[in-house]
Design a protein around this motif. Structure first.
Motif, PDB file in Angstrom:
ATOM      1  N   LYS A   1      30.180  24.624  -6.279  1.00 32.18           N
ATOM      2  CA  LYS A   1      30.901  25.833  -5.880  1.00 32.18           C
ATOM      3  C   LYS A   1      32.409  25.577  -5.832  1.00 32.18           C
ATOM      4  N   THR A   2      32.969  25.262  -6.982  1.00 34.25           N
ATOM      5  CA  THR A   2      34.386  24.913  -7.079  1.00 34.25           C
ATOM      6  C   THR A   2      35.312  26.112  -6.959  1.00 34.25           C
ATOM      7  N   GLY A   3      34.790  27.302  -7.153  1.00 26.93           N
ATOM      8  CA  GLY A   3      35.628  28.497  -7.145  1.00 26.93           C
ATOM      9  C   GLY A   3      36.235  28.794  -8.509  1.00 26.93           C
ATOM     10  N   ALA A   4      36.056  27.894  -9.454  1.00 26.93           N
ATOM     11  CA  ALA A   4      36.602  28.080 -10.801  1.00 26.93           C
ATOM     12  C   ALA A   4      35.665  28.919 -11.659  1.00 26.93           C
ATOM     13  N   LYS A   5      36.252  29.631 -12.608  1.00 29.97           N
ATOM     14  CA  LYS A   5      35.439  30.279 -13.630  1.00 29.97           C
ATOM     15  C   LYS A   5      34.816  29.174 -14.466  1.00 29.97           C
ATOM     16  N   LEU A   6      33.516  29.229 -14.659  1.00 32.43           N
ATOM     17  CA  LEU A   6      32.842  28.256 -15.515  1.00 32.43           C
ATOM     18  C   LEU A   6      32.561  28.918 -16.855  1.00 32.43           C
ATOM     19  N   ILE A   7      33.034  28.282 -17.915  1.00 31.62           N
ATOM     20  CA  ILE A   7      32.943  28.852 -19.250  1.00 31.62           C
ATOM     21  C   ILE A   7      32.243  27.849 -20.153  1.00 31.62           C
ATOM     22  N   VAL A   8      31.165  28.276 -20.769  1.00 32.19           N
ATOM     23  CA  VAL A   8      30.430  27.424 -21.689  1.00 32.19           C
ATOM     24  C   VAL A   8      30.916  27.688 -23.109  1.00 32.19           C
ATOM     25  N   MET A   9      30.956  26.625 -23.906  1.00 33.27           N
ATOM     26  CA  MET A   9      31.314  26.784 -25.310  1.00 33.27           C
ATOM     27  C   MET A   9      30.363  25.954 -26.151  1.00 33.27           C
ATOM     28  N   SER A  10      30.036  26.500 -27.327  1.00 38.69           N
ATOM     29  CA  SER A  10      29.098  25.809 -28.192  1.00 38.69           C
ATOM     30  C   SER A  10      29.101  26.431 -29.579  1.00 38.69           C
ATOM     31  N   GLY A  11      28.639  25.652 -30.519  1.00 33.24           N
ATOM     32  CA  GLY A  11      28.408  26.157 -31.867  1.00 33.24           C
ATOM     33  C   GLY A  11      26.957  26.564 -32.053  1.00 33.24           C
TER      34      GLY A  11
ATOM     35  N   LEU B   1      27.488  30.993 -14.998  1.00 32.67           N
ATOM     36  CA  LEU B   1      28.706  30.934 -15.804  1.00 32.67           C
ATOM     37  C   LEU B   1      29.412  32.284 -15.846  1.00 32.67           C
ATOM     38  N   SER B   2      30.721  32.235 -16.014  1.00 29.69           N
ATOM     39  CA  SER B   2      31.532  33.456 -16.073  1.00 29.69           C
ATOM     40  C   SER B   2      31.656  34.015 -17.476  1.00 29.69           C
ATOM     41  N   ALA B   3      31.636  33.119 -18.465  1.00 31.02           N
ATOM     42  CA  ALA B   3      31.856  33.557 -19.841  1.00 31.02           C
ATOM     43  C   ALA B   3      31.316  32.507 -20.802  1.00 31.02           C
ATOM     44  N   ARG B   4      31.324  32.873 -22.086  1.00 36.17           N
ATOM     45  CA  ARG B   4      30.919  31.949 -23.137  1.00 36.17           C
ATOM     46  C   ARG B   4      31.875  32.082 -24.308  1.00 36.17           C
ATOM     47  N   LEU B   5      32.039  31.007 -25.008  1.00 32.60           N
ATOM     48  CA  LEU B   5      32.846  30.992 -26.224  1.00 32.60           C
ATOM     49  C   LEU B   5      31.998  30.406 -27.348  1.00 32.60           C
ATOM     50  N   GLN B   6      31.765  31.211 -28.358  1.00 26.47           N
ATOM     51  CA  GLN B   6      31.004  30.767 -29.525  1.00 26.47           C
ATOM     52  C   GLN B   6      31.963  30.106 -30.514  1.00 26.47           C
TER      53      GLN B   6
ATOM     54  N   PHE C   1      36.202  29.458 -32.178  1.00 28.15           N
ATOM     55  CA  PHE C   1      36.886  30.513 -31.441  1.00 28.15           C
ATOM     56  C   PHE C   1      38.387  30.347 -31.594  1.00 28.15           C
ATOM     57  N   THR C   2      39.108  31.373 -31.194  1.00 30.15           N
ATOM     58  CA  THR C   2      40.556  31.403 -31.355  1.00 30.15           C
ATOM     59  C   THR C   2      41.248  31.337 -30.001  1.00 30.15           C
ATOM     60  N   VAL C   3      42.549  31.164 -30.017  1.00 30.84           N
ATOM     61  CA  VAL C   3      43.341  31.188 -28.788  1.00 30.84           C
ATOM     62  C   VAL C   3      43.196  32.555 -28.119  1.00 30.84           C
ATOM     63  N   THR C   4      43.130  33.599 -28.910  1.00 31.10           N
ATOM     64  CA  THR C   4      42.942  34.943 -28.360  1.00 31.10           C
ATOM     65  C   THR C   4      41.616  35.053 -27.625  1.00 31.10           C
ATOM     66  N   ASP C   5      40.567  34.422 -28.162  1.00 32.18           N
ATOM     67  CA  ASP C   5      39.268  34.415 -27.474  1.00 32.18           C
ATOM     68  C   ASP C   5      39.365  33.699 -26.120  1.00 32.18           C
ATOM     69  N   ILE C   6      40.091  32.596 -26.091  1.00 34.91           N
ATOM     70  CA  ILE C   6      40.289  31.881 -24.826  1.00 34.91           C
ATOM     71  C   ILE C   6      41.048  32.747 -23.839  1.00 34.91           C
ATOM     72  N   GLU C   7      42.088  33.387 -24.324  1.00 35.29           N
ATOM     73  CA  GLU C   7      42.886  34.282 -23.472  1.00 35.29           C
ATOM     74  C   GLU C   7      42.023  35.391 -22.894  1.00 35.29           C
ATOM     75  N   ASP C   8      41.125  35.935 -23.696  1.00 33.27           N
ATOM     76  CA  ASP C   8      40.242  37.011 -23.237  1.00 33.27           C
ATOM     77  C   ASP C   8      39.311  36.552 -22.110  1.00 33.27           C
TER      78      ASP C   8
END
Length: 98
Positions: free
Chosen positions: A55-65, A80-85, A88-95
């Motif tokens: 329970k770190t308080g951080a957004k947890l984001i998974v990424m994978s191919g 998890l808060s989000a996922r990145l397939q 991905f791009t810098v814009t995806d990270i920003e989102d």
């Protein structure tokens, strides 16, 4: 590039050391990105489970191919808060950080 300070680790156990140090220094992470495939004694799924328990308080984001992975498909059920397939791009990270 997006105005954030980053800590990069190369081994699964180093992730916990970094999180613990940030909490101890009272500069906790806002977000933690975890790849499902990572070097070390634990895989990404195990790292995620342990970070959720802490329970770190951080957004947890998974990424994978691996788009068919169950964690990627059901990321919210894994705490998890989000996922990145990948790829991905810098814009995806920003989102996902917004």
């Amino acid at each position: 590039m997006l105005g954030h300070d980053c800590v990069i680790v190369g081994h699964s156990s180093s992730a916990f050391e970094a999180v613990d140090a940030a909490l101890r220094d009272r500069v906790p992470f806002d977000a933690i990105f975890v790849d499902l495939t990572m070097p070390g004694d634990l895989n990404g799924t195990d790292v995620i489970a342990r970070l959720v328990e802490r329970k770190t308080g951080a957004k947890l984001i998974v990424m994978s191919g691996y788009s068919t992975d169950l964690v990627m498909a059901n990321y919210r059920e894994h705490g998890l808060s989000a996922r990145l397939q990948k790829p991905f791009t810098v814009t995806d990270i920003e989102d996902v950080l917004r």
